[in-house]
Design an enzyme around this catalytic site. Structure first.
Site, short mmCIF file in Angstrom:
data_model
loop_
_atom_site.label_atom_id
_atom_site.label_comp_id
_atom_site.label_asym_id
_atom_site.label_seq_id
_atom_site.Cartn_x
_atom_site.Cartn_y
_atom_site.Cartn_z
N TYR A 139 -9.59 -17.96 -8.44
CA TYR A 139 -10.35 -16.80 -8.94
C TYR A 139 -11.68 -16.91 -8.80
O TYR A 139 -12.59 -16.34 -8.11
CB TYR A 139 -9.90 -16.32 -10.37
CG TYR A 139 -10.68 -15.22 -10.67
CD1 TYR A 139 -10.98 -13.97 -10.25
CD2 TYR A 139 -11.33 -15.28 -11.99
CE1 TYR A 139 -11.80 -12.94 -10.61
CE2 TYR A 139 -12.34 -14.48 -12.34
CZ TYR A 139 -12.37 -13.10 -11.57
OH TYR A 139 -13.08 -12.06 -12.25
N LYS A 143 -14.84 -15.58 -5.93
CA LYS A 143 -16.10 -14.55 -6.71
C LYS A 143 -17.43 -15.37 -6.24
O LYS A 143 -18.34 -15.10 -6.06
CB LYS A 143 -15.90 -14.54 -8.10
CG LYS A 143 -15.05 -13.65 -8.56
CD LYS A 143 -15.36 -11.96 -8.30
CE LYS A 143 -14.60 -11.00 -8.45
NZ LYS A 143 -14.81 -9.60 -8.50
#
Ligand code: UDP
Length: 327
Positions: A139, A143
């Site tokens: 994750y 990003k």
């Protein structure tokens, strides 16, 4: 016209509510996979998927978009460890599709939802923006890669992008018409409150042997409406010709899991009696924001920084008998 991707999600729906309250013209792009159409209020929806370059590009052909606020993404660290490809596809390729559509239609104002997860295990707290980016999960990596693409597009094509690195988004709109509703829910505050409401089984505390005063993890909880305010300021900055920048968004004050549980017990009047469980893999002991940069640059200041206020607002929403992902 502002394009709000992920406008049916938790933070996105609060953003749209604020845009409606201020009479700012906007349109939502959301695939409703994780968001709820019930959260859209009066905001107009174009249903589509960030993974489809054509669907993203088509929005810019149909609408006179001047700026984009990009929320649409998967957000669960644990899920990202189990299904990393889905995160690269939805989060990272999604951003690339967006940047390409913006470049070809000469839209150059972007507010991007980033995360404290890009920092990974902190070398210092509170964490300043110049802290190295050592994300430790797919994750966070998805990003971080998005941030790098945005930096590259700013350098190459003149994209003006404000990246906001959120800490732990919490609370809900004080009138309780919208709020946090993930399915499955993994976040501490809603889990504690749903347990208090008898809508979930007994909650667990993940890890009691951290190097913190009470042994449980410390996080910086930031009210969703204060996060929205940071986006409004970012939009104004870009509209006024402001250049690319990045900011942490948190209160700077940390609360331990045990403190959150006590506050939830106080607000709800229920005893939670949490089970003391093993650590959740990948959780750093302490994550708090140094948000002095956004405070001094734009005068941003959290209006609802108290943990009790955030929990009271969330409780009003989650304890509503009509609450549920499909309400
Ligand atoms: N946590 C917990 N029990 C739960 C959910 C979360 O003890 O049922 C802890 C979690 O380990 C972390 C903190 O609460 O230390 C905040 O977790 P959350 O998932 O809300 O946000 P994150 O910090 O992972 O973004």
């Amino acid at each position: 016209m502002i394009l709000v991707t992920g406008g049916a999600g938790f933070i996105g729906s609060h953003m749209c509510r604020r845009l409606r309250d201020e009479g700012i013209d906007h349109v939502v792009f959301d695939n409703l996979e994780r968001g709820w159409k019930e959260s859209l209020g009066g905001s107009r929806l174009i249903q589509g998927d960030m993974r489809s370059r054509e669907e993203v590009a088509a929005v810019f052909d149909r609408e006179e978009i001047t700026a984009v606020i990009h929320f649409a993404a998967y957000i669960e660290v644990g899920e990202s460890v189990k299904a990393p490809a889905a995160f690269w596809e939805n989060n990272t390729i999604g951003v690339w599709n967006l940047i390409e559509a913006m470049r070809s239609r000469e839209v150059n104002q972007l507010v991007f939802s980033s995360t404290a997860a890009v920092y990974g295990e902190p070398q210092q707290v509170p964490i300043p923006e110049h802290h190295p980016r050592n994300s430790t999960s797919p994750y966070g990596d998805s990003k971080l890669a998005s941030e790098r693409m945005i930096e590259a597009a700013s350098a190459a094509y003149g994209l003006n992008a404000v990246r906001l690195r959120y800490f732990n988004a919490a609370g809900s709109h004080p009138d309780a018409t919208i709020g946090e509703a993930h399915d499955p829910e993994t976040h501490l505050i809603p889990i504690a409150l749903l347990a208090a409401a008898g809508k979930r089984p007994r909650m667990k505390i993940f890890g009691t042997d951290y190097d913190t005063p009470d042994g449980t993890c410390i996080r910086d909880y930031i009210h969703v409406c204060d996060l929205v305010e940071a986006h409004i300021l970012a939009l104004k900055h870009l509209e006024n010709g402001g250049k690319s920048d990045l900011f942490n968004v948190g209160t700077g004050k940390g609360f331990s899991v045990k403190e959150v549980v006590s506050a939830a017990e106080m607000v709800t009047g229920k005893s939670l009696d949490p089970e003391l469980a093993d650590r959740r893999p990948g959780d750093p002991a302490v994550l708090t924001a140094d948000s002095s940069k956004i405070q001094s640059a734009w005068g941003w200041k959290p209006q609802r920084p108290d943990l009790e206020t955030m929990i009271e607002d969330a409780w009003r929403w989650l304890s509503d008998p009509a609450y549920g992902p499909n309400r």
